[in-house]
Design a protein around this motif. Structure first.
Motif, mmCIF file in Angstrom:
data_model
loop_
_atom_site.group_PDB
_atom_site.id
_atom_site.type_symbol
_atom_site.label_atom_id
_atom_site.label_comp_id
_atom_site.label_asym_id
_atom_site.label_seq_id
_atom_site.Cartn_x
_atom_site.Cartn_y
_atom_site.Cartn_z
ATOM 1 N N THR A 187 11.502 -42.117 -49.230
ATOM 2 C CA THR A 187 12.390 -42.961 -50.028
ATOM 3 C C THR A 187 11.811 -43.224 -51.411
ATOM 4 O O THR A 187 10.596 -43.247 -51.610
ATOM 5 C CB THR A 187 12.665 -44.302 -49.336
ATOM 6 O OG1 THR A 187 11.411 -44.972 -49.067
ATOM 7 C CG2 THR A 187 13.417 -44.104 -48.034
ATOM 8 N N VAL A 188 12.716 -43.431 -52.363
ATOM 9 C CA VAL A 188 12.338 -43.794 -53.729
ATOM 10 C C VAL A 188 13.151 -45.015 -54.143
ATOM 11 O O VAL A 188 14.113 -45.398 -53.465
ATOM 12 C CB VAL A 188 12.583 -42.630 -54.711
ATOM 13 C CG1 VAL A 188 11.744 -41.417 -54.331
ATOM 14 C CG2 VAL A 188 14.066 -42.262 -54.783
ATOM 15 N N LYS A 236 14.219 -33.798 -54.386
ATOM 16 C CA LYS A 236 15.462 -34.530 -54.591
ATOM 17 C C LYS A 236 16.185 -34.116 -55.867
ATOM 18 O O LYS A 236 17.416 -33.999 -55.899
ATOM 19 C CB LYS A 236 15.172 -36.035 -54.588
ATOM 20 C CG LYS A 236 14.641 -36.538 -53.247
ATOM 21 C CD LYS A 236 14.209 -37.988 -53.340
ATOM 22 C CE LYS A 236 13.668 -38.495 -52.010
ATOM 23 N NZ LYS A 236 12.482 -37.740 -51.536
ATOM 24 N N ALA A 249 3.113 -45.375 -51.456
ATOM 25 C CA ALA A 249 4.448 -45.268 -50.870
ATOM 26 C C ALA A 249 4.592 -44.065 -49.961
ATOM 27 O O ALA A 249 5.298 -44.109 -48.967
ATOM 28 C CB ALA A 249 5.495 -45.199 -51.989
ATOM 29 N N ASP A 250 3.894 -42.950 -50.290
ATOM 30 C CA ASP A 250 4.096 -41.746 -49.496
ATOM 31 C C ASP A 250 3.267 -41.718 -48.223
ATOM 32 O O ASP A 250 3.256 -40.728 -47.509
ATOM 33 C CB ASP A 250 3.809 -40.497 -50.333
ATOM 34 C CG ASP A 250 2.357 -40.424 -50.801
ATOM 35 O OD1 ASP A 250 2.005 -39.403 -51.407
ATOM 36 O OD2 ASP A 250 1.599 -41.387 -50.561
ATOM 37 N N ASN A 298 16.929 -38.542 -48.910
ATOM 38 C CA ASN A 298 15.560 -39.072 -48.901
ATOM 39 C C ASN A 298 14.603 -38.182 -48.120
ATOM 40 O O ASN A 298 13.386 -38.232 -48.326
ATOM 41 C CB ASN A 298 15.545 -40.499 -48.356
ATOM 42 C CG ASN A 298 15.662 -40.547 -46.845
ATOM 43 O OD1 ASN A 298 14.666 -40.537 -46.119
ATOM 44 N ND2 ASN A 298 16.894 -40.606 -46.353
ATOM 45 N N ALA A 307 15.232 -44.603 -59.507
ATOM 46 C CA ALA A 307 14.779 -43.215 -59.579
ATOM 47 C C ALA A 307 15.937 -42.255 -59.302
ATOM 48 O O ALA A 307 16.050 -41.197 -59.942
ATOM 49 C CB ALA A 307 13.632 -42.980 -58.596
ATOM 50 N N TYR A 308 16.794 -42.615 -58.343
ATOM 51 C CA TYR A 308 17.975 -41.782 -58.065
ATOM 52 C C TYR A 308 18.903 -41.726 -59.275
ATOM 53 O O TYR A 308 19.404 -40.659 -59.638
ATOM 54 C CB TYR A 308 18.726 -42.324 -56.860
ATOM 55 C CG TYR A 308 18.282 -41.757 -55.529
ATOM 56 C CD1 TYR A 308 17.483 -40.625 -55.448
ATOM 57 C CD2 TYR A 308 18.687 -42.345 -54.345
ATOM 58 C CE1 TYR A 308 17.087 -40.106 -54.230
ATOM 59 C CE2 TYR A 308 18.297 -41.839 -53.111
ATOM 60 C CZ TYR A 308 17.497 -40.720 -53.065
ATOM 61 O OH TYR A 308 17.113 -40.206 -51.856
ATOM 62 N N VAL A 313 16.680 -46.162 -49.522
ATOM 63 C CA VAL A 313 15.876 -46.291 -50.730
ATOM 64 C C VAL A 313 14.739 -47.273 -50.478
ATOM 65 O O VAL A 313 14.749 -48.045 -49.520
ATOM 66 C CB VAL A 313 16.722 -46.761 -51.938
ATOM 67 C CG1 VAL A 313 17.789 -45.738 -52.273
ATOM 68 C CG2 VAL A 313 17.345 -48.131 -51.678
ATOM 69 N N ARG A 314 13.778 -47.227 -51.375
ATOM 70 C CA ARG A 314 12.614 -48.088 -51.273
ATOM 71 C C ARG A 314 12.950 -49.473 -51.814
ATOM 72 O O ARG A 314 13.376 -49.614 -52.956
ATOM 73 C CB ARG A 314 11.470 -47.463 -52.058
ATOM 74 C CG ARG A 314 10.175 -48.234 -52.038
ATOM 75 C CD ARG A 314 9.445 -48.152 -50.728
ATOM 76 N NE ARG A 314 9.087 -46.781 -50.359
ATOM 77 C CZ ARG A 314 8.327 -46.502 -49.309
ATOM 78 N NH1 ARG A 314 7.879 -47.469 -48.539
ATOM 79 N NH2 ARG A 314 8.042 -45.249 -49.005
ATOM 80 N N THR A 372 12.436 -50.525 -46.622
ATOM 81 C CA THR A 372 13.596 -49.684 -46.939
ATOM 82 C C THR A 372 14.911 -50.430 -46.734
ATOM 83 O O THR A 372 14.987 -51.385 -45.959
ATOM 84 C CB THR A 372 13.623 -48.414 -46.070
ATOM 85 O OG1 THR A 372 13.821 -48.780 -44.700
ATOM 86 C CG2 THR A 372 12.341 -47.626 -46.213
#
Length: 249
Positions: free
Chosen positions: A207-208, A161, A194-195, A156, A212-213, A184-185, A239
């Motif tokens: 985090t995403v 990524k 989010a950023d 993260n 997304a991962y 993760v989010r 998170t």
């Protein structure tokens, strides 16, 4: 091992990460606002044999967010790569599992963490551990040189990524596994993008969503990419710790 890995990024967020994790390496008793150490590892499901066998110094700078060792066995003779090895706790466990006929190789962007990982390996007499300062998105490793790639709370922190997953795929042998724990989010506050919610270094802004991962893993070629479950680790209200695994075709 190839020595063609790219230089460590010196952007502001990476410098913030290096500053924070230098403090964790050199002053582990500081309250950083999130769990760390042996009791945190115990709560996350680390095997009691490692908790009992490894001295306190091995655990003191560990900020695990889950236990990647619960996602698949590491066997004697295997080569294990740890992305974001930190002070080397997981690296040492991997080295004990793969034995002297295997190899455990760790990478981290923070020099103080790399030095501590080497020191911890020396404390345990584990000569088959190697630790290097390197960017995860440009690993100085040959293609198809690893049996297992692990990571714990580090992916993260990378702004690239997909490149990290592509590198993990590249260095894994056919049939090799990627198994990792990461933040993760879980939700995005309505009032902030989010950023911009929190710092990268505290495992929040980078985090995403878990989905997304999975998509990134599939896009670089992994098969059977799955979210195995969640830990109760948290760095913010938005998170949660999560556990993933995937196989190289």
């Amino acid at each position: 091992m190839s020595n063609t890995g790219g230089p460590v990024d010196n952007s502001s967020h990476v410098l913030a990460i290096m500053s924070l994790y230098t403090d964790l390496a050199t002053s582990p008793d500081i309250d950083f606002g999130w769990a760390k150490g042996k009791e945190n590892a115990r709560r996350l499901g680390y095997d009691e044999r490692w908790l009992n066998a490894l001295p306190a110094i091995i655990w003191e700078s560990s900020a695990a967010v889950g236990c990647p060792f619960n996602l698949g066995d590491i066997l004697p003779g295997q080569t294990v790569v740890d992305l974001g090895c930190g002070a080397g706790t997981d690296l040492c466990i991997a080295a004990l599992l793969c034995g002297k006929t295997g190899k455990a190789i760790g990478f981290d962007v923070t020099p103080a963490m790399v030095n501590k990982a080497k020191s911890n390996a020396h404390v345990l007499g584990l000569g088959h551990i190697e630790a290097f300062e390197a960017d995860f998105s440009a690993l100085p490793l040959d293609d198809e040189s690893a049996d297992v790639v692990i990571s714990n709370g580090s992916i993260n922190l990378s702004p690239s990524k997909s490149a990290v997953f592509a590198e993990a795929f590249r260095v894994l042998k056919s049939g090799g596994r990627l198994q990792f724990a990461d933040m993760v989010r879980s939700q995005v506050p309505a009032e902030l993008p989010a950023d911009q919610c929190e710092s990268w270094a505290d495992c929040v802004s980078g985090t995403v969503a878990p989905e997304a991962y999975i998509k990134m893993l599939q896009q670089v070629g992994f098969r059977d990419a799955e979210l195995v479950g969640f830990s109760d680790y948290s760095t913010a209200e938005t998170t949660v710790g999560a556990l993933f695994r995937a196989i190289k075709s």
